[in-house]
Write an enzyme that holds these catalytic residues in place. Structure first.
Site, PDB file in Angstrom:
ATOM      1  N   TYR A   1       0.787  -1.077  -0.062  1.00 10.51           N
ATOM      2  CA  TYR A   1       0.127  -0.065  -0.140  1.00 10.51           C
ATOM      3  C   TYR A   1       1.035   1.277   0.058  1.00 10.51           C
ATOM      4  CZ  TYR A   1      -3.680   3.175   1.992  1.00 10.51           C
ATOM      5  OH  TYR A   1      -4.533   4.094   2.183  1.00 10.51           O
TER       6      TYR A   1
ATOM      7  N   TYR B   1      -9.624  -4.593   8.703  1.00 12.89           N
ATOM      8  CA  TYR B   1      -8.446  -3.922   8.985  1.00 12.89           C
ATOM      9  C   TYR B   1      -8.654  -2.799   9.934  1.00 12.89           C
ATOM     10  CZ  TYR B   1      -3.607  -2.125   9.082  1.00 12.89           C
ATOM     11  OH  TYR B   1      -2.591  -1.403   9.509  1.00 12.89           O
ATOM     12  N   HIS B   2      -9.330  -1.927   9.352  1.00 16.07           N
ATOM     13  CA  HIS B   2      -9.535  -0.750  10.293  1.00 16.07           C
ATOM     14  C   HIS B   2     -10.397  -0.589  11.703  1.00 16.07           C
ATOM     15  CE1 HIS B   2      -9.130   0.421   5.721  1.00 16.07           C
ATOM     16  NE2 HIS B   2      -7.980   1.490   6.462  1.00 16.07           N
TER      17      HIS B   2
ATOM     18  N   LYS C   1      -8.791  17.198  16.695  1.00 13.28           N
ATOM     19  CA  LYS C   1      -8.345  16.766  15.379  1.00 13.28           C
ATOM     20  C   LYS C   1      -8.325  17.862  14.341  1.00 13.28           C
ATOM     21  CE  LYS C   1      -7.441  12.846  14.561  1.00 13.28           C
ATOM     22  NZ  LYS C   1      -6.333  12.013  14.528  1.00 13.28           N
TER      23      LYS C   1
ATOM     24  N   ASP D   1      -7.756  14.544   8.834  1.00 14.36           N
ATOM     25  CA  ASP D   1      -7.455  13.225   9.675  1.00 14.36           C
ATOM     26  C   ASP D   1      -8.386  12.710  10.577  1.00 14.36           C
ATOM     27  OD1 ASP D   1      -6.380  11.349  11.103  1.00 14.36           O
ATOM     28  OD2 ASP D   1      -5.174  12.724  12.295  1.00 14.36           O
TER      29      ASP D   1
ATOM     30  N   HIS E   1      -8.678   9.729  12.008  1.00 16.66           N
ATOM     31  CA  HIS E   1      -8.619   8.598  12.678  1.00 16.66           C
ATOM     32  C   HIS E   1      -8.552   8.967  14.313  1.00 16.66           C
ATOM     33  CE1 HIS E   1      -6.406   7.512   8.992  1.00 16.66           C
ATOM     34  NE2 HIS E   1      -6.729   6.256   9.379  1.00 16.66           N
TER      35      HIS E   1
END
Length: 687
Positions: free
Chosen positions: A52, A206-207, A562, A566, A568
Site C-alpha cells: 500500500y 483491518y480498520h 483533530k 485526519d 483517525h
C-alpha cells in the site's frame, strides 16, 4: 487470556480438543474452504505482494509503483491523500495542509493517467483504498484506462467501496449512511455489468481492528457489513452468485499469532456458510478471498527497529492463514511516513518468506493441529454469537447509529492501552526490557506547498481547456441521478469525469442532493476506568489531579482536537476517556475542521490546556496555525501535541509555541503528570 481476541487459550492441547470440531476432513479448495480457497494454494503460486503506497503527486507515486513492479511486486495498492478521500480538489481552501501528505493527490482523469503511466493495467491488478469519494476516483481510473487503450472489461483489481466501516471507525465518509449505501451498491452494479475481473467491494476488518476491536469483533463486524451490502443487492434483483464472486475482504493481522491464523481460517468457513445460505451455488461465490496487512497499531516509536520482527511474524500469520495478497508495514511508520529504505525492507520481507524460508512448500501446514483446529472452531462460534448480538440491535446500521459498535470498539482500544500502560501487555522496548531510545529513521517528507501548487496549476489548466457546457451538463445529470433515484451513479460520474469534471466538482454536485454528514466524537470514561482499576501508577495520577482540583476549586479543563482531514480518532478518544477518569473535564472537538474553526470552537470551553492529536503528517502546517488562532482569540492555554511526529520536527514545534509533545508509546499516567506540569507553567522536557 491472549491480547487480541476474546478467547482464552490453554497451555496444552490434545486430541480431546478436536471432539466435535467439524470440517477436519475437508481439503483445500473444498467447501467450506477452511484450508484455503485453492487446492494447491502457494505451491502453485505465491500470494501477491501488494504494498500500500502513494504520496505527493501522481508522478512521484508512479515512479514508486514502477520501481516496486520491477523489484518483484505483482500488484499495486493505492493510498490516496485525505482530501481525495473526502472528495475535495487540491485547491480547496480548507484542506491545504493535507494535500499529498498521507497519500497521493488525485483530482482528475489526467492525474490518474499520470499515476499509472507505463503500467500495464490489463496485466497488473490495482487495489484502491477508497470508499468516501469512490464514484469520481473509480470513474477517473476507468476513463484513464480506456483512454490508454485498456477496456474496462480487462481491468483487474479491487475497489474498497466499504462505506459502513467508515461510519464505524475510519471516518472518511462524505454523505449520510443511506445515500452512501446507494453509492456503494450502484458501484457494485456497474462493476458486475462492465468489469468481470474486478472486485466491486473489499470489506475491511483491518480498520476495525486498528481502532481497537479484537479479532472476533473485527471479523463479526466485517461479515455483518458484507451481509448488509449483499442482502440489499440481492433484494434489488442482483444474482447472489454474481455479487458474492466480486466481494473480497481485507483483514488486519496483529500480534496474536495463533489467534490471527485461526481468524482467517474461520473467515472462510463463515463466508462459505453465509453465501450458501443465500442460495449461492458457484464455488467462487462461496470462496472468501482476502488481502491482509500487518497491524500498524502494533508498531512502536521506541526501539522502532523491533518493528521489523513484529511485522515479519505478523506476515507469517497472514500466510499461514491463507491470504491471497499481503502488505507488510515499514518499521518506521510509528515515527513518520515510511522512508525509502524501510519501505524496501518491508517488501523484501515478503520476498524472503516466499523464496528463502519455504513457506510456499506446503498447503495449510496447520491442518490437523490440536490447537489450531480447536481455536478455529471456537472463533467461528464466537463470531456467530457476536453476529447474533448485532442482529438483536436491529442490524449493523442500527448498531452503528445506536452507538453499540462505537462503544464496543472504544472499550477494546481503552483496554489495550491500559494493559500496555500497566505492563500487563508486554511491548519490548516500551514497557519491558526498555533501553534508551537511540534509533532514528530517514522519514519521507512531502513538500505540501509544492504539491498543492502543482495540483492547483494543473486544475487551472484543465478548467481552461475543457468544454464548460459539457461539464456543467454532466454534473447536472449526476445530481439528477442522485435526486431521482433512477440510473446508475457510477455511470453518470464516468460521463462527468470523461467531460473533465474533477473529483471535487462531482462531490459538490452530489452535495446539492445530499449535504455533507458529520457525527460527534465521543469517549466513555468508564471504558478506561474498568481497564485500569486499582493500578498504582494510575491512582497516583488521579491523586495528582485531585490535588490540582483542591488547590483551584475546580477540575482542570482540556480540549482535545483533530485538525484537517485526519479522521483517525482511536487515540484522541482513548486519551479523552482516560483524562475524564483521572478527573479532567475533557471535551473532544468536531472532526474535519480548520485551525480557525477549531479555535472558535475552543473559546466557550475556556480550557487550561489544548491537546492536538495528529496522525496524518500535516502537523507542521496545522498546529502552528492553531497556536496563532488561539492567541488571536485571547486563549492563552498551552498547546500540547500527541501522535506521530518525527523527532526532527519536535524542536520546530516547540519553537512555534507547542508546550509538550507525547509520542504514541507514552503511558497515560505520564501524560496526566505532564499536563499538570504544563498547566502550572513548569518547564519540562517533551515526552
Amino acid at each position: 487470556m491472549n491480547d487480541t481476541t476474546s478467547l482464552a487459550r490453554k497451555p496444552l492441547y490434545t486430541a480431546a480438543d478436536l471432539e466435535g470440531v467439524p470440517w477436519l476432513d475437508a481439503g483445500p479448495g473444498e467447501y467450506p474452504y477452511l484450508r484455503g480457497v485453492h487446492a494447491s494454494m502457494y505451491t502453485g503460486r505465491p500470494w501477491t505482494i501488494r504494498q500500500y503506497s502513494g504520496y505527493a503527486d501522481a508522478a512521484a507515486s508512479n515512479l514508486a509503483y514502477r520501481r516496486a513492479l520491477e523489484a518483484g511486486a505483482k500488484g499495486l495498492s493505492v493510498a490516496f491523500d485525505l482530501p481525495t478521500h473526502r472528495g475535495y480538489d487540491s485547491d480547496h481552501a480548507d484542506i491545504a495542509a493535507d494535500v499529498g501528505v498521507a497519500g497521493v493527490a488525485i483530482d482528475s482523469v489526467e492525474d490518474m493517467a499520470r499515476l499509472f503511466d507505463g503500467v500495464a493495467l490489463d496485466r497488473v491488478s490495482v487495489s484502491m483504498t477508497m470508499s468516501g469519494a469512490v464514484l469520481p476516483v473509480l470513474a477517473a481510473f476507468i476513463v484513464a484506462a480506456q483512454e490508454a487503450g485498456v477496456d474496462a472489461a480487462k481491468l483487474r483489481g479491487t475497489i474498497q467501496n466499504d462505506i459502513l466501516k467508515e461510519f464505524m471507525v475510519r471516518n472518511t465518509y462524505i454523505f449520510a449512511p443511506e445515500p452512501s449505501m446507494r453509492i456503494a451498491t450502484d458501484v457494485v452494479r456497474y462493476v458486475l455489468e462492465q468489469m468481470p475481473h474486478f472486485n466491486a467491494m473489499s470489506i475491511s476488518g483491518y480498520h476495525i481492528q486498528e481502532a481497537g476491536a479484537d479479532g472476533v469483533l473485527e471479523l463479526a463486524l466485517a461479515l455483518a457489513n458484507a451481509s448488509e451490502y449483499v442482502r440489499r443487492l440481492i433484494g434489488s434483483g442482483v444474482d447472489v452468485d454474481r455479487v458474492c464472486r466480486q466481494v473480497s475482504f481485507f483483514f488486519a493481522v496483529g500480534r496474536d499469532f495463533y489467534g490471527e491464523i485461526a481468524k482467517l481460517r474461520a473467515a472462510r468457513v463463515l463466508w462459505a456458510e453465509f453465501a450458501r445460505s443465500l442460495g449461492a451455488r458457484d464455488p467462487r461465490a462461496m470462496q472468501l478471498r482476502m488481502h491482509c496487512q500487518t497491524a500498524g497499531s502494533t508498531l512502536t516509536a521506541r526501539r522502532a527497529q523491533n518493528n521489523v520482527v513484529r511485522t515479519t511474524v505478523e506476515a507469517m500469520a497472514a500466510v499461514f492463514g491463507g491470504t491471497q495478497s499481503l502488505h507488510t508495514n515499514a518499521w518506521d511508520e510509528a515515527l513518520s511516513l515510511p522512508g525509502e529504505d524501510a519501505a524496501t525492507l518491508a517488501r523484501d520481507t515478503q520476498l524472503i518468506l516466499q523464496h528463502e524460508m519455504g513457506l510456499c512448500d506446503v498447503v495449510d501446514p496447520w491442518a490437523g493441529s490440536y490447537l489450531m483446529e480447536a481455536q478455529t472452531a471456537r472463533t467461528v462460534e464466537a463470531v456467530r454469537t457476536t453476529l447474533t448480538q448485532i442482529a438483536a440491535q436491529g442490524g449493523v446500521i442500527a448498531a452503528i447509529e445506536s452507538g453499540w459498535v462505537e462503544a464496543r470498539v472504544h472499550e477494546g482500544a481503552a483496554r489495550i492501552q491500559a494493559q500496555t500502560d500497566a505492563g500487563e501487555r508486554a511491548v519490548i522496548g516500551v514497557n519491558r526490557f526498555r533501553a534508551p531510545q537511540d534509533d532514528e529513521s530517514e522519514s519521507l517528507e512531502t513538500d505540501t506547498r509544492k504539491v498543492r501548487s502543482l495540483q492547483a496549476d494543473r486544475l487551472r489548466r484543465l478548467r481552461a481547456r475543457r468544454d464548460p457546457h459539457r461539464v456543467s451538463a454532466a454534473l447536472e445529470r449526476l445530481a439528477e441521478v442522485a435526486r431521482s433515484g433512477g440510473g446508475n451513479l457510477l455511470s453518470a460520474t464516468i460521463d462527468a469525469m470523461r467531460a473533465r469534471a474533477t473529483v471535487g466538482e462531482c462531490t459538490s454536485a452530489l452535495e446539492q442532493v445530499w449535504p455533507r454528514w458529520s457525527a460527534p466524537v465521543r469517549a466513555d470514561r468508564r471504558a478506561w476506568a474498568r481497564a485500569r482499576a486499582s493500578d498504582t501508577a494510575w491512582e497516583a495520577a488521579k491523586d495528582a489531579v485531585a490535588m490540582w482540583r483542591r488547590s483551584r476549586g475546580r477540575a482542570p479543563r482540556i480540549v482535545l482536537l483533530k485538525l484537517g482531514q485526519d479522521g483517525h480518532d482511536r487515540g484522541v478518544r482513548v486519551v479523552a476517556a482516560a483524562l475524564a477518569d483521572a478527573g479532567f473535564e475533557a471535551e473532544i472537538g468536531p472532526l474535519f475542521v480548520t485551525p480557525q474553526l477549531a479555535a472558535q470552537w475552543t473559546i466557550p470551553h475556556s480550557p487550561d490546556v489544548v491537546g492536538v492529536s495528529t496522525l496524518a503528517g500535516a502537523h507542521l502546517s496545522l498546529v502552528p496555525e492553531l497556536v496563532e488562532r488561539l492567541r488571536a482569540t485571547r486563549i492563552d492555554a498551552p498547546v500540547v501535541v500527541g501522535g506521530i511526529v518525527p523527532r526532527a520536527d519536535h524542536a520546530r514545534l516547540m519553537a512555534l509555541g507547542v508546550a509538550a509533545q507525547f509520542g504514541p508509546d507514552t503511558p497515560l499516567d505520564s501524560i496526566v503528570h505532564k499536563l499538570l506540569s504544563v498547566m502550572t507553567h513548569v518547564t519540562t522536557a517533551p515526552a
